[in-house]
Each structure stands twice: as C-alpha cells, then as structure tokens.
Design a protein around this motif. Sequence first.
Motif, short mmCIF file in Angstrom:
data_model
loop_
_atom_site.label_atom_id
_atom_site.label_comp_id
_atom_site.label_asym_id
_atom_site.label_seq_id
_atom_site.Cartn_x
_atom_site.Cartn_y
_atom_site.Cartn_z
N CYS A 1 9.24 -4.85 0.86
CA CYS A 1 8.25 -3.86 1.29
C CYS A 1 7.89 -2.99 0.09
CB CYS A 1 8.76 -3.02 2.46
SG CYS A 1 10.25 -2.04 2.09
N GLY A 2 7.03 -2.00 0.31
CA GLY A 2 6.64 -1.09 -0.75
C GLY A 2 5.50 -1.63 -1.61
N ASP A 3 5.53 -1.29 -2.89
CA ASP A 3 4.47 -1.65 -3.84
C ASP A 3 4.89 -2.87 -4.65
OD1 ASP A 3 3.03 0.66 -3.08
OD2 ASP A 3 4.16 1.88 -4.51
N ASN A 4 4.18 -3.99 -4.47
CA ASN A 4 4.57 -5.22 -5.15
C ASN A 4 3.39 -6.00 -5.70
OD1 ASN A 4 7.64 -5.53 -4.73
ND2 ASN A 4 6.90 -4.93 -2.71
N THR A 5 2.29 -5.32 -5.95
CA THR A 5 1.13 -5.97 -6.57
C THR A 5 1.53 -6.53 -7.94
OG1 THR A 5 -0.43 -4.52 -5.43
CG2 THR A 5 -1.21 -5.60 -7.43
N GLY A 6 1.16 -7.78 -8.19
CA GLY A 6 1.48 -8.42 -9.46
C GLY A 6 2.76 -9.21 -9.46
N GLN A 7 3.56 -9.09 -8.41
CA GLN A 7 4.80 -9.86 -8.31
C GLN A 7 4.49 -11.28 -7.81
OE1 GLN A 7 7.73 -8.95 -9.38
NE2 GLN A 7 8.28 -6.87 -8.75
N HIS A 8 5.50 -12.13 -7.82
CA HIS A 8 5.35 -13.48 -7.28
C HIS A 8 6.71 -13.98 -6.80
CE1 HIS A 8 6.88 -14.60 -11.31
NE2 HIS A 8 7.36 -15.67 -10.68
N ILE A 9 6.70 -15.03 -5.98
CA ILE A 9 7.92 -15.70 -5.56
C ILE A 9 7.64 -17.20 -5.46
CG2 ILE A 9 8.90 -13.74 -4.31
CD1 ILE A 9 7.93 -15.00 -1.70
N TYR A 10 8.71 -17.98 -5.61
CA TYR A 10 8.67 -19.42 -5.37
C TYR A 10 9.54 -19.72 -4.16
CZ TYR A 10 6.59 -20.36 -9.98
OH TYR A 10 5.76 -20.43 -11.07
N VAL A 11 9.04 -20.60 -3.29
CA VAL A 11 9.78 -20.98 -2.09
C VAL A 11 9.73 -22.50 -1.95
CG1 VAL A 11 10.08 -20.65 0.40
CG2 VAL A 11 9.08 -18.81 -0.99
N ASP A 12 10.88 -23.14 -1.76
CA ASP A 12 10.93 -24.58 -1.58
C ASP A 12 10.66 -24.94 -0.12
OD1 ASP A 12 11.59 -25.21 -4.22
OD2 ASP A 12 13.72 -24.87 -3.86
N PHE A 13 9.99 -26.07 0.08
CA PHE A 13 9.91 -26.63 1.42
C PHE A 13 11.28 -27.21 1.79
CE2 PHE A 13 5.35 -26.75 0.46
CZ PHE A 13 4.84 -26.25 1.65
N TYR A 14 11.66 -27.04 3.03
CA TYR A 14 12.93 -27.56 3.51
C TYR A 14 12.65 -28.68 4.50
CZ TYR A 14 17.54 -27.77 5.70
OH TYR A 14 18.75 -28.21 6.19
N ASN A 15 12.96 -29.92 4.07
CA ASN A 15 12.64 -31.10 4.87
C ASN A 15 11.14 -31.07 5.23
OD1 ASN A 15 15.28 -32.03 4.72
ND2 ASN A 15 15.89 -30.87 6.52
N SER A 16 10.81 -31.17 6.51
CA SER A 16 9.41 -31.17 6.92
C SER A 16 8.99 -29.81 7.50
CB SER A 16 9.16 -32.26 7.97
OG SER A 16 9.99 -32.05 9.10
N ASN A 17 9.84 -28.81 7.33
CA ASN A 17 9.55 -27.50 7.91
C ASN A 17 8.37 -26.82 7.22
OD1 ASN A 17 11.77 -27.98 9.45
ND2 ASN A 17 13.04 -26.36 8.58
N ASN A 18 7.60 -26.08 7.98
CA ASN A 18 6.59 -25.21 7.42
C ASN A 18 7.24 -23.94 6.87
OD1 ASN A 18 4.57 -26.98 8.32
ND2 ASN A 18 4.43 -25.94 10.30
N ILE A 19 6.54 -23.27 5.96
CA ILE A 19 6.99 -21.97 5.46
C ILE A 19 6.16 -20.91 6.17
CG2 ILE A 19 7.12 -20.47 3.43
CD1 ILE A 19 7.48 -23.04 1.75
N ILE A 20 6.84 -19.94 6.76
CA ILE A 20 6.18 -18.93 7.58
C ILE A 20 6.26 -17.57 6.87
CG2 ILE A 20 6.02 -17.87 9.86
CD1 ILE A 20 5.73 -20.91 9.88
N LEU A 21 5.09 -16.95 6.68
CA LEU A 21 5.03 -15.59 6.16
C LEU A 21 4.72 -14.65 7.32
CD1 LEU A 21 2.86 -16.11 2.93
CD2 LEU A 21 5.32 -16.48 3.24
N THR A 22 5.58 -13.66 7.54
CA THR A 22 5.36 -12.67 8.60
C THR A 22 5.35 -11.28 7.98
OG1 THR A 22 6.52 -14.07 10.21
CG2 THR A 22 6.20 -11.75 10.78
#
Length: 289
Positions: free
Chosen positions: A87-108
Amino acid sequence: MNIAVLVVRTCGGFSSYNSTYFTNADYPSPITAPTTCVFTIVRATPTTCQVRIDFLNFVLAQPNATGVCNADALIVTGGGGTVPVICGDNTGQHIYVDFYNSNNIILTITTSAGDLSRIWSFLVTQIACDCPTRAPAGCLQFYNTTTGTVNSFNYGVGSNVIDSTTLLPGTRQLVNQNYGICVNMLPGYCSIQWSSNGFMVSGIPNLGFDALTNGDCFTDFVVIANPSYPNGTPVNADRFCGTSFNTVTTSLKPFVLYVVTDGNEVNDVANTGFSLSFMQIACPNNLFG
C-alpha cells in the motif's frame, strides 16, 4: 501493416494479451469511494511462465502507524511464490510473478472510505519461459542494467496520510516483507557496489542507532551476502539496519539484496525504508566472472 492494439482493462476485467494496462475506473481520474477491484491475468500460452507488473502510477492510502495496510491494499494471489501486501506510494516500482501450473494471477485492490485520491495504472507484460528477460526464481524485483536505484515499497519521507485529516506518526515501512531484489550480472562485470540515497530500517532517529549490522538487526533489515567496504576490508556481517547505510561491495553471485521486515512495527518510529543505488563493477583485466 501491423496495427498496435492498446489493451486496457479495469475492475472486473481479465486479459491474456502479452501486454495489458490495468487501471482504476475512469483513469486518469482518481477514485475516492471504497471499492474492491479485481483483475485477472490469464496465462497467454503454455510456454508463458511469468509476468512483470510495472506500477506506472500507484497511490493508495498509507499503512497504519504500525506498518499494516489496513485501509487500502494490493493483494496478489494465484501465482508462484509470495508477494507481500503493498500500500502507500509505489509509483515507479515493479514486481515479477510466476504463473503456477495453469492458475491465473489475480490482482485485488481494496480501498476504504476517506477523501484521499487513490489512483493506479499498471502495465502487465507476459514473459515466455525461454525469454532472457525472465527474472530468476526468488526475485520479486529484477534489474538488467549496470546501474540503478532500488526502493523499498512505500519508501518516502513525507507524512503518512490516510485522508486529508488523518496524519500518522508511525512508519512508512510495511510489515511482513520478505523478498529478493536481483540484479543481472552483465558480461564484463564481476562485482556490485551498493550505496545509500536514504536509509532508515528499524532505527530510531536521534538516539544514535546509526549503521547497524547482524546482531543488532533481528527484526527488520536488508541482506547483502559477503560484503566488504570499498577499501577491501570485510564487513563480517550480511544484515544491515539502523538510520544509515555504509557503502559496500560484493562479488558473490548472483547479485541479490534481500528485504526482511517482521509483523510488528509498534516500536519502530518514523521508519522510511530504504533507497539504495547499485553499480556493477567491471572485472579486473577484462576477465569475465
């Protein structure tokens, strides 16, 4: 003629495109009403292994005085590995996330009541399994340059603001962070130097808690393996915390900086997190490491 397609999705949407923008409703106008916004990243092909999520614009409410994202939060689920709550101020940041098997990646993204303007625009890029820009396992953030700057999530020196009438005296440092920041060792470079632009990790200003290492760093700290000072003197420690950071170098590969915070910021006053610059150092005699 190939025509570029700009794919934009907002709350309730999904995408399996290689490149997708995920924004708040009515972006670039901010939102102030409480909301729960869900976006689903669908794996493009069986040979897609990872996504990079760039926070082009990302402002949520600050954590509470103990570092907990209790008002607003970004929560990532479904992928391999663990992404901390942000949370907070994170403009300009980034992350990498791996797919796990056939699962979708969910952003909430959840936001609470209050008149603070929340806004976000993410660029989601899917990465093939054999792509050279794919981040190694265990790297939540990944840099493929000889120089750069890395910041802890929500790094900053401003007031902690929930809304226009609520200022928090506590930390900007987020709790329960445990992740790796990796730098790709490029050809011709054998070591890396880390230096500070700002550092206050589990320190108490004005009480003499300066640059601390190992035995003094048992709750919140950064880890740099096998470091030495620029003059070559070994540090004999790999954990760093306190209210300042001394420049160090390391030749241990891979180049990784680990970030660790515990679940309790109650006694950590005014922590801002860290901003560290890195510079890869060329190999002696042009010998590749």
